[in-house]
Design a protein around this motif. Sequence first.
Motif, short mmCIF file in Angstrom:
data_model
loop_
_atom_site.label_atom_id
_atom_site.label_comp_id
_atom_site.label_asym_id
_atom_site.label_seq_id
_atom_site.Cartn_x
_atom_site.Cartn_y
_atom_site.Cartn_z
N GLU A 131 -12.63 -0.64 17.88
CA GLU A 131 -13.28 -1.96 17.75
C GLU A 131 -14.56 -1.85 16.93
O GLU A 131 -14.87 -2.72 16.10
CB GLU A 131 -13.65 -2.53 19.13
N GLY A 135 -15.00 -3.56 13.32
CA GLY A 135 -16.11 -4.52 13.22
C GLY A 135 -17.03 -4.17 12.06
O GLY A 135 -17.49 -5.05 11.32
N ALA A 138 -15.33 -5.10 8.84
CA ALA A 138 -15.38 -6.56 8.65
C ALA A 138 -16.73 -6.96 8.05
O ALA A 138 -16.80 -7.80 7.14
CB ALA A 138 -15.15 -7.28 9.97
N ALA A 169 -10.55 -9.75 13.69
CA ALA A 169 -11.87 -9.78 13.05
C ALA A 169 -11.85 -10.60 11.75
O ALA A 169 -12.86 -10.68 11.05
CB ALA A 169 -12.35 -8.36 12.76
#
Length: 321
Positions: A131, A135, A138, A169
Amino acid sequence: MDYRYLGRSGLKITEITYGNWLTHGSQVENDVATACVRAALDAGITTFDTADVYANGKAEEVLGAALASERRESLEIFTKVYWPVGPKGPNDTGLSRKHIMEGINGSLRRLNMDYVDLYQAHRFDHETPLEETIGAFADVVRAGKALYIGVSEWNAEQLHRGQLLAREAGFALVSNQPQYSALWRVIEPEVIPAAKELGISQVVWSPMAQGVLSGKYLPGAPLPAGSRATDEHGGANTIKAYLDDTILSNVQKLRPIADELGLTMPQLAIAWVLQNDNVATALVGASRPEQVAENVAASGVKIPVELMSAIDEALAPSIVN
Ligand code: NDP
């Protein structure tokens, strides 16, 4: 030179990409590196692959300098993050938010560019939460520092998990960069089917098995002067597993197949990986411009099914899958 789409994206890339691992900033002098990039551009290649870790940052610098006067919109530039460049502190490796953010800034500085087209996770990081990694990617995309995100040497399960999180995302993984050649087929049973389902292309490295499939290494013969096998900066070490007499003898059995197609052995090796429609591009290296000029003729070649079977038969005992 033919173009293919990268994953389920609108980005078109040349089906042969020039890659500068082991050569730029290392095996070859900068003038030769520049001449190879020029030969690639002259032959219609617009896609270039490098990594922060290649020659400890120098490969990105050499490539950036060689492309400095080109129109940026006419190029597709790929680089990567994972391994340390320079000092090997605790946060200089992997896919943490910190390393990704610092990594992209370092790559852009060395390339002397405002953005890269494809930013790739050079390996899977088993320690950082996925994650966090996704993230951070992104945010790199939102900041306009990379336009697309890919990975390298991820397995099918990692691709599934990564793509799910990327979609959540608001973006998508478009590519995976694995080793793939007529001799190295590890991705065929699981990675390729998963990638097809997920809209992810393969951008494949060492399609010529580091030069072995060019047929220039002969069993029992001295190593060709100036070849990777004689490169003491690192190449001799990375190629040595392929320099086995059985493998080299089997590779020689491809010569009549190449002749039948009117191709050279290097062209046959590159054309072979391009027969797979999940492969968006073959990442091909070169230590001299003449090699680039020869290799690009593999674009657009169709190998008939019976000759694909003949290649399987010739290499069978030496194929890793
Ligand atoms: P190749 O299998 O295409 O090998 C390229 C080498 O083969 C050249 O440097 C040259 O070496 C030799 N060669 C090329 N053309 C010819 C020819 N026409 N005749 C004879 N010899 C020839 O790929 P690489 O191993 O260089 O990898 C390509 C790219 O893939 C890298 O630059 C990098 O971008 C990427 N890569 C990614 C990795 C990853 O982990 N994601 C790992 C490794 C590579 P020489 O003349 O010195 O013998």
